[in-house]
Design an enzyme around this catalytic site. Structure first.
Site, PDB file in Angstrom:
ATOM      1  N   HIS A 142      35.167  32.612 -28.468  1.00  0.00           N
ATOM      2  CA  HIS A 142      34.823  33.875 -27.799  1.00  0.00           C
ATOM      3  C   HIS A 142      35.947  34.910 -27.920  1.00  0.00           C
ATOM      4  O   HIS A 142      35.748  36.071 -27.559  1.00  0.00           O
ATOM      5  CB  HIS A 142      34.533  33.646 -26.317  1.00  0.00           C
ATOM      6  CG  HIS A 142      33.323  32.807 -26.066  1.00  0.00           C
ATOM      7  ND1 HIS A 142      32.071  33.150 -26.535  1.00  0.00           N
ATOM      8  CD2 HIS A 142      33.163  31.624 -25.414  1.00  0.00           C
ATOM      9  CE1 HIS A 142      31.198  32.214 -26.172  1.00  0.00           C
ATOM     10  NE2 HIS A 142      31.840  31.281 -25.501  1.00  0.00           N
ATOM     11  N   ASP A 178      28.864  24.932 -30.788  1.00  0.00           N
ATOM     12  CA  ASP A 178      29.076  25.131 -29.352  1.00  0.00           C
ATOM     13  C   ASP A 178      27.804  25.799 -28.816  1.00  0.00           C
ATOM     14  O   ASP A 178      27.190  26.609 -29.507  1.00  0.00           O
ATOM     15  CB  ASP A 178      30.292  26.034 -29.144  1.00  0.00           C
ATOM     16  CG  ASP A 178      30.612  26.272 -27.681  1.00  0.00           C
ATOM     17  OD1 ASP A 178      31.628  25.720 -27.220  1.00  0.00           O
ATOM     18  OD2 ASP A 178      29.865  27.026 -27.026  1.00  0.00           O
ATOM     19  N   HIS A 180      27.292  28.088 -26.873  1.00  0.00           N
ATOM     20  CA  HIS A 180      27.371  29.543 -26.733  1.00  0.00           C
ATOM     21  C   HIS A 180      27.591  30.196 -28.091  1.00  0.00           C
ATOM     22  O   HIS A 180      28.175  29.602 -28.994  1.00  0.00           O
ATOM     23  CB  HIS A 180      28.518  29.919 -25.791  1.00  0.00           C
ATOM     24  CG  HIS A 180      28.389  29.271 -24.446  1.00  0.00           C
ATOM     25  ND1 HIS A 180      29.067  28.120 -24.113  1.00  0.00           N
ATOM     26  CD2 HIS A 180      27.627  29.606 -23.384  1.00  0.00           C
ATOM     27  CE1 HIS A 180      28.731  27.769 -22.872  1.00  0.00           C
ATOM     28  NE2 HIS A 180      27.864  28.646 -22.411  1.00  0.00           N
ATOM     29  N   ASP A 270      29.013  21.318 -25.419  1.00  0.00           N
ATOM     30  CA  ASP A 270      28.377  21.883 -24.226  1.00  0.00           C
ATOM     31  C   ASP A 270      26.887  22.162 -24.415  1.00  0.00           C
ATOM     32  O   ASP A 270      26.230  22.670 -23.504  1.00  0.00           O
ATOM     33  CB  ASP A 270      29.116  23.132 -23.719  1.00  0.00           C
ATOM     34  CG  ASP A 270      29.442  24.130 -24.799  1.00  0.00           C
ATOM     35  OD1 ASP A 270      29.080  23.897 -25.968  1.00  0.00           O
ATOM     36  OD2 ASP A 270      30.070  25.158 -24.471  1.00  0.00           O
TER      37      ASP A 270
HETATM   38 ZN   LIG Z   1      30.516  26.991 -25.146  1.00  0.00          ZN
END
Ligand SMILES: [Zn+2]
Length: 368
Positions: A142, A178, A180, A270
């Site tokens: 991120h 991941d 996200h 995750d």
């Molecule tokens: Zn994540």
């Protein structure tokens, strides 16, 4: 088939103390019992433990990580941003943005995470090993060039890709599972074709003013990067079969046409069925399938050159088990650990509509 997985580890990644929290935001005064911030040192302690103590132990070679230099950080992040973060920590730290906590000891931890990621990619670039894993924290995907986010400050996958470019490689693929969207990594390479970014993630959209990227499949890159940003966004609860299909029907066909010289993976757990931060319902079987597909693609396309970096994964026990399953897949081994939570039925067609949508945005650039 590669016999060993080389795992890079530096104890200093444990140093950043993220304290107590309500998930990832400050603890609630309404509650009696607080818990650790979801991004904490115990996550990677357990990941290291399962690789040391589990069935894979004798297939793993451990190597020491190292600190990154400022010059290395500057290949992705401007000097003023690096200084801002260092000054913030020197002043005592805290939340540097809405969910990223940096304690007074964070600076060597951040340098160790970045440096250990670079040590892993260097080992593959020099031919020391063909299969390496940087077991680091916090996640980096991120982090934009000038914006900390999602617990991370420096973008490890981007640093690794720039290292490979500096070593003379012309086409590098970053595959990110991941749960996200790796908006920071997307931002780093959005105008470029020399680093192709492909992300599999749950549909979560943007979440702050400093996070304008949405993760939509419509985000295909701009200018010279058009067609080289692949967002395989999946509906909540997608499950193992949807992830397998998304890799087979979107990611793999693109990679076979792109012909990368190195595959870098942003490896998170995750997306698991019990993760506090994810809703994608993957089980250990799903992570095993992802690992084996990456191994197959690397054997087919990059002479087996494959390097992974740890991203998210926040259930203290299951994330470690899912990492073990991923690594069994990477090594071409059958799963040996029983899955304590993977008992719910999976819908084999759950991802179909999302896969067709992603292909429709990319069909101008790639054959499916
Ligand atoms: Zn994540």
């Amino acid at each position: 088939m590669t016999e060993k997985l080389t795992v890079f580890w530096d104890e200093r990644v444990l140093l950043n103390d993220t304290g107590t929290a309500f998930g990832e935001v400050p603890a609630s005064p309404l509650l009696d019992v607080t818990e650790a911030h979801v991004e904490n040192a115990d996550r990677v302690r357990n990941m290291r433990a399962v690789l040391r103590n589990g069935p894979l132990a004798d297939r793993i070679e451990w190597r020491d990580g190292r600190l990154a230099s400022h010059d290395e950080l500057r290949t992705v992040h401007p000097e003023e941003y690096i200084r801002e973060v260092a000054d913030f920590i020197t002043r005592g730290g805290g939340y540097i943005e809405s969910n990223t906590v940096l304690s007074e000891e964070a600076w060597p931890a951040l340098l160790a995470a970045a440096g250990t990621s670079l040590a892993a990619v260097d080992a593959v670039l020099t031919g020391d090993t063909s299969l390496a894993y940087a077991l680091v924290r916090p996640p980096g995907h991120h982090a934009q060039p000038q914006q900390a986010e999602g617990y991370g400050v420096f973008n490890h996958a981007a640093l690794m890709a720039e290292r490979a470019r500096a070593a003379g490689l012309k086409r590098i693929a970053i595959i990110d599972w991941d749960t996200h969207h790796g908006n920071g990594t997307q931002e780093c390479f959005y105008t470029r074709s020399d680093v192709l970014y492909a992300s599999l993630h749950m549909r979560h959209g943007t979440w702050s003013a400093t996070h304008p990227q949405t993760g939509s499949p419509a985000e295909i890159g701009v200018d010279g990067g058009m067609g080289f940003n692949i967002n395989m966004e999946l509906s909540l609860g997608a499950g193992d079969a949807a992830y397998r299909a998304a890799i087979d029907q979107v990611i793999a066909p693109v990679l076979r046409q792109y012909h990368p010289e190195l595959i870098i993976c942003s490896s998170g757990q995750d997306a698991s069925a019990v993760d506090p931060n994810g809703r994608q319902a993957l089980t250990m079987d799903g992570f095993h399938a992802i690992g084996s597909r990456m191994r197959e693609l690397a054997d087919e396309l990059t002479d087996g050159r494959l390097v992974l970096v740890q991203e998210g994964g926040y259930h203290l026990s299951y994330a470690a088990y899912c990492l073990h399953a991923t690594c069994e897949g990477l090594l071409g081994l059958a799963p040996e650990l029983d899955d304590p939570v993977g008992y719910l039925p999976d819908d084999p067609r759950h991802g179909d509509a999302d896969i067709r949508l992603a292909q429709s945005y990319l069909a101008r650039f790639w054959r499916f």
